[in-house]
Design a protein around this motif. Structure first.
Motif, PDB file in Angstrom:
ATOM      1  N   THR A  68      12.846 -30.096  21.826  1.00  0.00           N
ATOM      2  CA  THR A  68      12.344 -29.630  20.689  1.00  0.00           C
ATOM      3  C   THR A  68      11.290 -28.429  20.764  1.00  0.00           C
ATOM      4  N   ILE A  69      10.591 -28.487  21.799  1.00  0.00           N
ATOM      5  CA  ILE A  69       9.601 -27.503  22.108  1.00  0.00           C
ATOM      6  C   ILE A  69      10.245 -26.158  22.515  1.00  0.00           C
ATOM      7  N   VAL A  70      11.385 -26.265  23.356  1.00  0.00           N
ATOM      8  CA  VAL A  70      12.022 -25.172  23.554  1.00  0.00           C
ATOM      9  C   VAL A  70      12.771 -24.313  22.429  1.00  0.00           C
ATOM     10  N   GLY A 130       6.070 -19.392  14.152  1.00  0.00           N
ATOM     11  CA  GLY A 130       5.761 -20.023  12.796  1.00  0.00           C
ATOM     12  C   GLY A 130       6.394 -21.396  12.618  1.00  0.00           C
ATOM     13  N   GLY A 131       6.639 -21.898  13.749  1.00  0.00           N
ATOM     14  CA  GLY A 131       7.188 -23.272  13.663  1.00  0.00           C
ATOM     15  C   GLY A 131       6.323 -24.344  13.841  1.00  0.00           C
ATOM     16  N   THR A 132       5.028 -24.268  13.990  1.00  0.00           N
ATOM     17  CA  THR A 132       4.106 -25.209  14.039  1.00  0.00           C
ATOM     18  C   THR A 132       2.697 -24.854  13.073  1.00  0.00           C
ATOM     19  N   GLN A 133       2.034 -25.670  12.451  1.00  0.00           N
ATOM     20  CA  GLN A 133       0.903 -25.342  11.819  1.00  0.00           C
ATOM     21  C   GLN A 133       0.044 -26.638  11.931  1.00  0.00           C
ATOM     22  N   LEU A 134      -1.592 -26.168  11.638  1.00  0.00           N
ATOM     23  CA  LEU A 134      -2.431 -26.846  11.625  1.00  0.00           C
ATOM     24  C   LEU A 134      -2.496 -27.541  10.323  1.00  0.00           C
ATOM     25  N   THR A 135      -2.559 -29.084  10.533  1.00  0.00           N
ATOM     26  CA  THR A 135      -2.921 -29.643   9.261  1.00  0.00           C
ATOM     27  C   THR A 135      -3.741 -31.003   9.427  1.00  0.00           C
ATOM     28  N   LEU A 136      -3.859 -31.709   8.632  1.00  0.00           N
ATOM     29  CA  LEU A 136      -4.544 -32.899   8.419  1.00  0.00           C
ATOM     30  C   LEU A 136      -6.221 -32.616   8.793  1.00  0.00           C
ATOM     31  N   LYS A 137      -6.627 -31.721   8.488  1.00  0.00           N
ATOM     32  CA  LYS A 137      -7.954 -31.098   8.746  1.00  0.00           C
ATOM     33  C   LYS A 137      -9.082 -32.186   8.326  1.00  0.00           C
ATOM     34  N   ASN A 147       8.392 -30.623  11.180  1.00  0.00           N
ATOM     35  CA  ASN A 147       9.444 -31.609  11.021  1.00  0.00           C
ATOM     36  C   ASN A 147       9.411 -32.469   9.732  1.00  0.00           C
ATOM     37  N   LYS A 148      10.300 -33.433   9.781  1.00  0.00           N
ATOM     38  CA  LYS A 148      10.190 -34.230   8.400  1.00  0.00           C
ATOM     39  C   LYS A 148       8.809 -34.988   8.222  1.00  0.00           C
ATOM     40  N   PHE A 149       7.948 -35.511   9.004  1.00  0.00           N
ATOM     41  CA  PHE A 149       6.931 -36.124   8.690  1.00  0.00           C
ATOM     42  C   PHE A 149       5.824 -34.877   8.306  1.00  0.00           C
ATOM     43  N   PHE A 150       5.946 -33.766   8.976  1.00  0.00           N
ATOM     44  CA  PHE A 150       4.945 -32.645   8.524  1.00  0.00           C
ATOM     45  C   PHE A 150       5.259 -32.282   7.285  1.00  0.00           C
ATOM     46  N   GLN A 151       6.562 -32.440   6.505  1.00  0.00           N
ATOM     47  CA  GLN A 151       6.996 -31.821   5.184  1.00  0.00           C
ATOM     48  C   GLN A 151       6.472 -32.783   4.183  1.00  0.00           C
ATOM     49  N   GLU A 152       6.451 -34.275   4.768  1.00  0.00           N
ATOM     50  CA  GLU A 152       5.677 -35.125   3.756  1.00  0.00           C
ATOM     51  C   GLU A 152       4.611 -34.931   3.790  1.00  0.00           C
ATOM     52  N   VAL A 153       3.599 -34.705   4.761  1.00  0.00           N
ATOM     53  CA  VAL A 153       2.275 -34.217   4.614  1.00  0.00           C
ATOM     54  C   VAL A 153       1.928 -33.237   3.671  1.00  0.00           C
ATOM     55  N   GLY A 204       7.809 -38.780  13.705  1.00  0.00           N
ATOM     56  CA  GLY A 204       6.955 -38.816  14.574  1.00  0.00           C
ATOM     57  C   GLY A 204       5.882 -37.359  14.487  1.00  0.00           C
ATOM     58  N   GLU A 205       4.721 -37.590  14.901  1.00  0.00           N
ATOM     59  CA  GLU A 205       3.923 -36.323  15.059  1.00  0.00           C
ATOM     60  C   GLU A 205       4.358 -35.640  16.469  1.00  0.00           C
ATOM     61  N   LEU A 206       4.591 -34.368  16.316  1.00  0.00           N
ATOM     62  CA  LEU A 206       5.367 -33.738  17.281  1.00  0.00           C
ATOM     63  C   LEU A 206       4.206 -32.643  17.538  1.00  0.00           C
ATOM     64  N   GLU A 207       3.469 -32.751  18.700  1.00  0.00           N
ATOM     65  CA  GLU A 207       2.138 -31.872  18.698  1.00  0.00           C
ATOM     66  C   GLU A 207       2.294 -30.855  19.796  1.00  0.00           C
TER      67      GLU A 207
END
Length: 312
Positions: A211-213, A218-225, A235-241, A275-278
């Motif tokens: 996934t990293i590769v 723009g494929g990552t974002q800071l959230t849950l501040k 990913n799916k979890f991020f969209q749920e957030v 899962g969280e993908l950090e």
């Protein structure tokens, strides 16, 4: 390539491998140390006795310096610190907490202490607490991040202007060009996480490495501040957030969605949906999974070549 960082850690290159949870075990740390950098074991995802096992295996795998990264919010922090002392670890990176809490304890044991900061204010507090160096981590970094959202290349010169101790740049650095840019801005060394997460020796699940590769800009974002700011793959979890945020959620609702072991599920067990993908923004520059030694050597080679071309 001798400077204050290489002398402080007794290493060949001023390159530190980030102590990432679920990613930075003894195999990665020893590989980076053997290649001339400073490998770090990430204690944040380890029970105390698991950490002890990783330290012991790392000592057998390398005769070079290595360290342990300890998030100070860890519930068994006393046990972790005792094991570090008992096993003779010489370098500790602390994060996510007040540096005054453990710096004196560690320094009295002859341990070199580095603290991770996200602002000038915290860098000054760390220096006052007696740490030997600071890692200045910008907004671009993977995993948990500062709330100020200060970028690495803004943070480094501002911190350098205020502190006397060595400064290590982190966040958005995954190449020799990035390393050179950080050094020109005043960094004495660099800490690299995301690039080493996508290596053969990384303990991350193969699904996460792939996934990293595949991540683009723009494929990552800071959230849950409201909890602890964290940069995630979308990913799916991020969209749920994000969907929950549309409902103006309470902190309790965010905690309920996050649940437990979400990062383990994603990065270590390979659940790419739930899962969280950090990972950091620099993932957009990572195109293949390679041995850690090759990654470090490529960074050093590019750094030296570009420096020569630019006549720095």
């Amino acid at each position: 390539m001798q400077n204050r960082i290489t002398k402080l850690f007794n290493i060949q290159y001023p390159i530190v491998q980030g102590g990432m949870i679920w990613v930075s075990g003894w195999k990665l740390a020893s590989a980076v140390s053997n290649a001339g950098g400073l490998g770090l074991i990430g204690a944040g995802s380890m029970y105390p006795e698991v950490l002890r096992e990783h330290i012991q295996k790392c000592k057998k795998a390398t005769d070079k310096p290595f360290g342990v990264n300890v998030p100070m919010l860890y519930p068994d922090i006393e046990k972790i610190m005792d094991i570090i002392v008992e096993e003779g670890v010489k370098i500790v990176f602390t994060s996510a907490g007040n540096p005054k809490t453990w710096t004196s304890f560690l320094k009295e044991k002859g341990i070199t202490v580095v603290h991770v900061v996200s602002s000038v204010r915290f860098a000054l507090k760390a220096e006052a607490a007696g740490v030997d160096a600071v890692v200045c981590e910008g907004f671009e970094a993977g995993g948990h991040n500062g709330r100020e959202e200060t970028t690495t290349f803004t943070l480094i010169p501002m911190v350098k202007e205020q502190v006397k101790i060595p400064v290590i740049a982190a966040g958005g650095i995954g190449s020799g060009r990035g390393m050179l840019a950080a050094m020109v801005l005043g960094a004495d060394g660099v800490q690299i996480g995301s690039r080493f997460a996508a290596t053969v020796e990384s303990s991350a699940h193969d699904n996460f490495k792939k996934t990293i590769v595949e991540v683009k800009d723009g494929g990552t974002q800071l959230t849950l501040k409201e909890l602890a700011p964290v940069r995630l793959v979308k990913n799916k979890f991020f969209q749920e957030v994000q969907e929950l945020y549309q409902q103006n959620p309470t902190i309790e609702q965010l905690k309920e969605l996050l649940g437990r072991a979400r990062a383990k599920r994603g990065m270590f067990e390979g659940n790419l949906d739930d899962g969280e993908l950090e990972i950091g923004q620099v993932a957009g520059l990572i195109h293949e999974i390679k041995p850690a030694k090759e990654v470090l050597e490529a960074i050093v080679e590019e750094y030296q070549q570009v420096k020569k071309e630019q006549l720095f």
